[in-house]
Design a protein around this motif. Structure first.
Motif, short mmCIF file in Angstrom:
data_model
loop_
_atom_site.label_atom_id
_atom_site.label_comp_id
_atom_site.label_asym_id
_atom_site.label_seq_id
_atom_site.Cartn_x
_atom_site.Cartn_y
_atom_site.Cartn_z
N ARG A 212 -22.36 -1.40 -23.70
CA ARG A 212 -23.00 -2.40 -24.34
C ARG A 212 -22.45 -3.41 -24.17
N GLN A 213 -21.07 -3.76 -23.86
CA GLN A 213 -20.20 -5.02 -23.41
C GLN A 213 -19.35 -4.66 -22.37
N TRP A 218 -17.75 -10.32 -20.80
CA TRP A 218 -17.14 -11.04 -22.03
C TRP A 218 -16.17 -12.18 -21.71
N THR A 233 -18.89 -9.91 -30.33
CA THR A 233 -18.94 -8.99 -29.35
C THR A 233 -17.51 -8.47 -29.23
N LEU A 237 -16.17 -4.32 -27.49
CA LEU A 237 -15.30 -4.27 -26.34
C LEU A 237 -14.01 -3.38 -26.85
#
Length: 340
Positions: A212-213, A218, A233, A237
């Motif tokens: 998703r991340q 990032w 987010t 992570l």
């Protein structure tokens, strides 16, 4: 004979028509075996392969058997190929046989020695091989190198262009396991067919595991100064297995690249990037315009402060990184507002 870069092997194979010896060493098995395969393909005639190819393992082959393999001349062909795998397992007597052959290869012999040199080894055997054979080190790729390897392999071996976001997503989902990444690349090349381009949507469509991340996306938020999104987010992570110290190191690496662009332009960054990371220069140059060199210095100082906090204070990783992002967000806002 100097150790050459992996990318120079194909040119060496084109130029080297008389045969000789190759020494491939390092802990990256996939790339080492791939290089062995290229040598075998370059020198062996498929029609006489069965007569002219041996590949003993160092821990299994007696010195006398190895000497016989090396001394056997080519049969109905120009070359004979002997690949000694796991050469770190050779006995002392067998090593003497290999050294002699590397220094004076019999006519028509292509001798390939592949080894994972034990950590801390001071054996002269490996130094002699590096001195007399065409030698290449295949060190394990770092996580930051792997997307570049995906893009280069897709382009050079499969004829497809892999978008940076697609390459990074593959590595983020699968890790730095080159065998698995290579298999996934072949699936993607078959999927895109004549389009010859692999996108992030293609990775999703073929069923690749996309977090998703991912860490690189990032880090992009940091260099693009999108701190609000980075804070939002961050929990995702951390839940994926990242930790505070690792994120600080990753942010530091990205900001140092930005600093190089601020100080000396794209050329300064390209000179410092490792081969599989050269593609980053084009991506980072526009982002670097969002920073000044003093601002990068301030951000690096904040990273150092947070690194010390993570190692000494009772703050959780999330608390420490959130505070860091807020402090970095404030950089430059004293003199004028910055984008979030």
């Amino acid at each position: 004979m100097a150790v050459i870069r992996p990318g120079q092997l194909e040119r060496t194979l084109r130029d080297r028509v008389a045969g000789g010896a190759f020494f491939f060493f390092g802990d990256e098995d996939y790339l080492r075996d791939e290089a062995v395969g290229k040598v075998v393909t370059a020198y062996l005639d498929p029609a006489t392969r069965d007569f002219n190819f041996d590949q003993p393992r160092g821990s299994d082959v007696p010195a006398e058997t190895l000497a016989s393999m090396i001394a056997t001349p080519p049969m109905m062909a120009e070359h004979r190929v002997v690949v000694v795998r796991d050469a770190q397992g050779l006995s002392n007597t067998a090593r003497t046989v290999v050294e002699a052959a590397v220094k004076a290869p019999p006519p028509g012999l292509i001798l390939v020695i592949a080894a994972a040199i034990p950590s801390g080894s001071k054996a002269k055997f490996y130094d002699e091989l590096k001195k007399h054979a065409v030698s290449i080190e295949f060190a394990p790729l770092s996580q930051d190198d792997a997307p570049g390897w995906v893009m280069e392999t897709g382009r050079d071996e499969l004829g497809v262009e892999v978008d940076p976001d697609a390459a990074r997503a593959l590595v983020a989902g699968m890790g730095v396991e080159l065998g698995m990444l290579g298999a996934e690349l072949r699936k993607l090349a078959a999927y895109v067919q004549d389009r010859k381009r692999v996108t992030l949507d293609d990775v999703r469509a073929v069923g690749g595991i996309i977090p998703r991340q991912d860490r690189w996306a990032w880090f992009d938020l940091i260099t693009e100064r999108r701190f609000r999104e980075a804070i939002d987010t961050l929990p995702i992570l951390l839940e994926s297995g990242e930790n505070g110290v690792g994120l600080v190191i990753g942010m530091g690496g990205q900001l140092l690249k930005v600093a190089l662009v601020c100080a000396g332009g794209q050329g300064a960054l390209e000179r410092e990037l490792k081969p599989f990371q050269k593609w980053m220069a084009r991506r980072l140059v526009p982002v670097a315009r969002k920073w000044t060199l003093p601002e990068v210095d301030q951000a690096l100082a904040e990273l150092l402060r947070t690194d010390r906090l993570l190692k000494s204070a009772s703050l959780s990783d999330r608390q420490a990184i959130e505070e860091l992002l807020l402090r970095m967000w404030a950089i430059g806002r004293r003199d004028g507002a910055r984008a979030a």
